[in-house]
Design an enzyme around this catalytic site. Structure first.
Site, PDB file in Angstrom:
ATOM      1  N   ASP A  42       0.849  -1.199   0.000  1.00 53.40           N
ATOM      2  CA  ASP A  42       0.000   0.000   0.000  1.00 53.40           C
ATOM      3  C   ASP A  42       0.886   1.252   0.000  1.00 53.40           C
ATOM      4  OD1 ASP A  42      -1.830   2.128   0.677  1.00 53.40           O
ATOM      5  OD2 ASP A  42      -3.214   0.581   1.370  1.00 53.40           O
ATOM      6  N   SER A  83      -7.430   4.259  -0.714  1.00 53.54           N
ATOM      7  CA  SER A  83      -7.196   2.812  -0.716  1.00 53.54           C
ATOM      8  C   SER A  83      -8.486   2.013  -0.899  1.00 53.54           C
ATOM      9  CB  SER A  83      -6.479   2.375   0.563  1.00 53.54           C
ATOM     10  OG  SER A  83      -5.144   2.835   0.526  1.00 53.54           O
ATOM     11  N   THR A 136      -7.900  -2.015   2.066  1.00 55.32           N
ATOM     12  CA  THR A 136      -7.346  -2.897   1.030  1.00 55.32           C
ATOM     13  C   THR A 136      -7.858  -4.338   1.148  1.00 55.32           C
ATOM     14  OG1 THR A 136      -5.413  -1.456   1.034  1.00 55.32           O
ATOM     15  CG2 THR A 136      -5.214  -3.535  -0.170  1.00 55.32           C
ATOM     16  N   GLU A 251      -1.134  -7.967   2.002  1.00 59.40           N
ATOM     17  CA  GLU A 251      -0.877  -6.535   1.944  1.00 59.40           C
ATOM     18  C   GLU A 251       0.208  -6.095   2.929  1.00 59.40           C
ATOM     19  OE1 GLU A 251      -3.624  -3.793   3.693  1.00 59.40           O
ATOM     20  OE2 GLU A 251      -3.082  -2.192   2.314  1.00 59.40           O
ATOM     21  N   ASP A 256       2.209   2.682   3.315  1.00 59.68           N
ATOM     22  CA  ASP A 256       1.336   3.852   3.158  1.00 59.68           C
ATOM     23  C   ASP A 256       1.351   4.752   4.395  1.00 59.68           C
ATOM     24  OD1 ASP A 256      -1.048   5.298   1.944  1.00 59.68           O
ATOM     25  OD2 ASP A 256      -1.979   4.494   3.760  1.00 59.68           O
ATOM     26  N   HIS A 260       2.299   8.654   4.842  1.00 64.01           N
ATOM     27  CA  HIS A 260       1.469   9.722   5.429  1.00 64.01           C
ATOM     28  C   HIS A 260       2.226  10.432   6.553  1.00 64.01           C
ATOM     29  CE1 HIS A 260      -2.333   9.055   3.347  1.00 64.01           C
ATOM     30  NE2 HIS A 260      -2.213   7.748   3.547  1.00 64.01           N
ATOM     31  N   ASP A 298      -1.484  -0.014  -4.625  1.00 61.08           N
ATOM     32  CA  ASP A 298      -2.787   0.571  -4.974  1.00 61.08           C
ATOM     33  C   ASP A 298      -2.653   2.035  -5.372  1.00 61.08           C
ATOM     34  OD1 ASP A 298      -2.029   1.183  -2.381  1.00 61.08           O
ATOM     35  OD2 ASP A 298      -4.014   0.914  -1.513  1.00 61.08           O
ATOM     36  N   HIS A 299      -1.544   2.657  -4.936  1.00 62.96           N
ATOM     37  CA  HIS A 299      -1.232   4.058  -5.266  1.00 62.96           C
ATOM     38  C   HIS A 299       0.100   4.367  -4.606  1.00 62.96           C
ATOM     39  CE1 HIS A 299      -2.131   4.878  -1.117  1.00 62.96           C
ATOM     40  NE2 HIS A 299      -3.272   4.204  -1.264  1.00 62.96           N
TER      41      HIS A 299
HETATM   42 ZN    ZN Z   1      -3.040   6.093   2.505  1.00 64.40          ZN
HETATM   43 MG    MG Z   2      -4.270  -0.550   2.684  1.00 65.53          MG
END
Ligand code: ZN
Ligand code: MG
Length: 368
Positions: A42, A83, A136, A251, A256, A260, A298-299
């Site tokens: 992620d 997500s 996710t 995952e 992710d 952040h 996912d990004h």
């Molecule tokens: Zn995020």
């Molecule tokens: Mg996730």
């Protein structure tokens, strides 16, 4: 003259025959994936991967894949996905509204690759380094207009015959507004329930609900330790009992979160932990020969770049452009039967369709 023509015709026929044989044998030999292991980092863009590479001072396991592409991640509602929509795109093959889980923009539930794997008599599993109800993993099993309706997302785990799920989020099953304990329902459905790593390690039953943390597992930097590799090995061990094959999504959730938080050190530890799970999946796939492994994100999160540290040549410093997700395409890497489909630029939704095809599922049964 006549014999010359006959000879030419004969040669054409022979060439045609050989050609036909080649085509049919090629079709016959197109290997189908019995198992698919999909690993989602992620928030993992190319810079996150390379930061891991530099820290490891060696090639990452995921970098060993020879079939490589890029996935465009925009959602139906936003150029920058969240997500929920990002997970749903990969899981279900549709672009949807940010924050949606397993639903199209009209709030209609859409089946995921996990649901189709179940319909095709395969075993299925989800592993995450977050609550298992987080966006996710939830995208693969639940349907909701909000990723934050965690208690409703937990209930959806009872509506699909998923065999193995491992992560955090115990509270969403037990400390609920409706006072229900979903563990009772899970037990009634034949799941072994474990709530710590010791139990996870010892589990042998083919139906396993492992909710190892009340909320989320901690960061690697804060002592998560061996959880993801252990969960990865356990999920593969249990799912591989199914002769019809399996679908497993794993995952690396907290790449992710470190993005952040704009925390390079934490991020690198998360990337390396995720890559260890990738290595275990690839080791299994190499031995098995019928397993397709796909690694993607996912990004991207944080608009992360690796820049020069001032005055210090050849010393890299991770810099973040934002505290949010970014719009850049993310890497796709694949190994095993069907891996050659995962090359070039693609939409995130193509990942679903390529997995569906790699499994050899009936396209006429794809309801959309
Ligand atoms: Zn995020
Ligand atoms: Mg996730």
């Amino acid at each position: 003259m006549k014999t010359r023509y006959q000879l030419i015709i004969l040669l054409v026929l022979i060439a045609g025959f050989i050609g036909a044989c080649r085509t049919t044998s090629k079709i016959a030999k197109t290997p189908k994936a019995k198992n698919i292991i999909l690993l989602i980092g992620d928030g993992m863009g190319v810079a996150q991967m390379y930061a891991g590479h530099i820290a490891k001072n060696a090639e990452l396991n995921m970098e060993s894949c020879k079939h490589i592409g890029f996935s465009r991640t925009h959602s139906a509602s936003d150029l920058i996905t969240d997500s929920g929509a990002g997970g749903t795109a990969i899981a279900c093959g549709i672009k949807t509204t940010n924050k949606f889980i397993g639903m199209n923009p009209d709030s209609v539930a859409v089946k995921s690759i996990l649901h189709y794997a179940e319909e095709n008599n395969k075993s299925t599993g989800l592993v995450a380094t977050a609550a298992i109800t987080h966006a996710t993993p939830a995208s693969f099993i639940a349907h909701n207009i909000s990723r934050y309706n965690y208690e409703a997302l937990a209930e959806d785990f009872l509506k699909t015959d998923i065999e193995v799920f491992i992560g955090g989020g115990l509270d969403h099953f037990t400390k609920r507004k409706d006072q229900k304990s979903l563990l009772t329902d899970l037990k009634a459905k034949g799941y072994q329930i474990v709530t710590d790593q010791k139990g996870l390690k010892a589990s042998k039953k083919s139906k396993l609900a492992a909710l190892v943390y009340d909320k989320h597992p901690p960061y690697m930097a804060d002592g998560r330790g061996n959880f993801l590799p252990l969960a990865t090995n356990k999920a593969i061990e249990l799912l591989n009992k199914d002769k019809n094959g399996f679908f497993l999504m794993i995952e690396g959730s907290q790449i992710d979160w470190a993005g952040h938080d704009n925390d390079s050190e934490k991020l690198i530890k998360e990337v390396l932990d995720f890559d260890e799970a990738v290595g275990l999946a690839l080791d299994f796939a190499k031995k098995d020969g019928e397993t397709l492994v796909i690694i993607t994100a996912d990004h991207e999160t944080g608009g992360y770049v690796l820049s020069n540290e001032e005055e210090k040549r050849n010393s890299l410093k991770g810099i973040f452009a934002s505290e949010h997700h970014s719009a850049v395409a993310v890497p796709v890497m694949a190994f095993g039967p069907g891996a050659e489909k995962f090359t070039g630029f693609m939409e995130n939704t193509d990942l679903f369709h390529k997995m569906y095809e790699a499994f050899g599922f009936d396209k006429s049964k794809l309801s959309r």
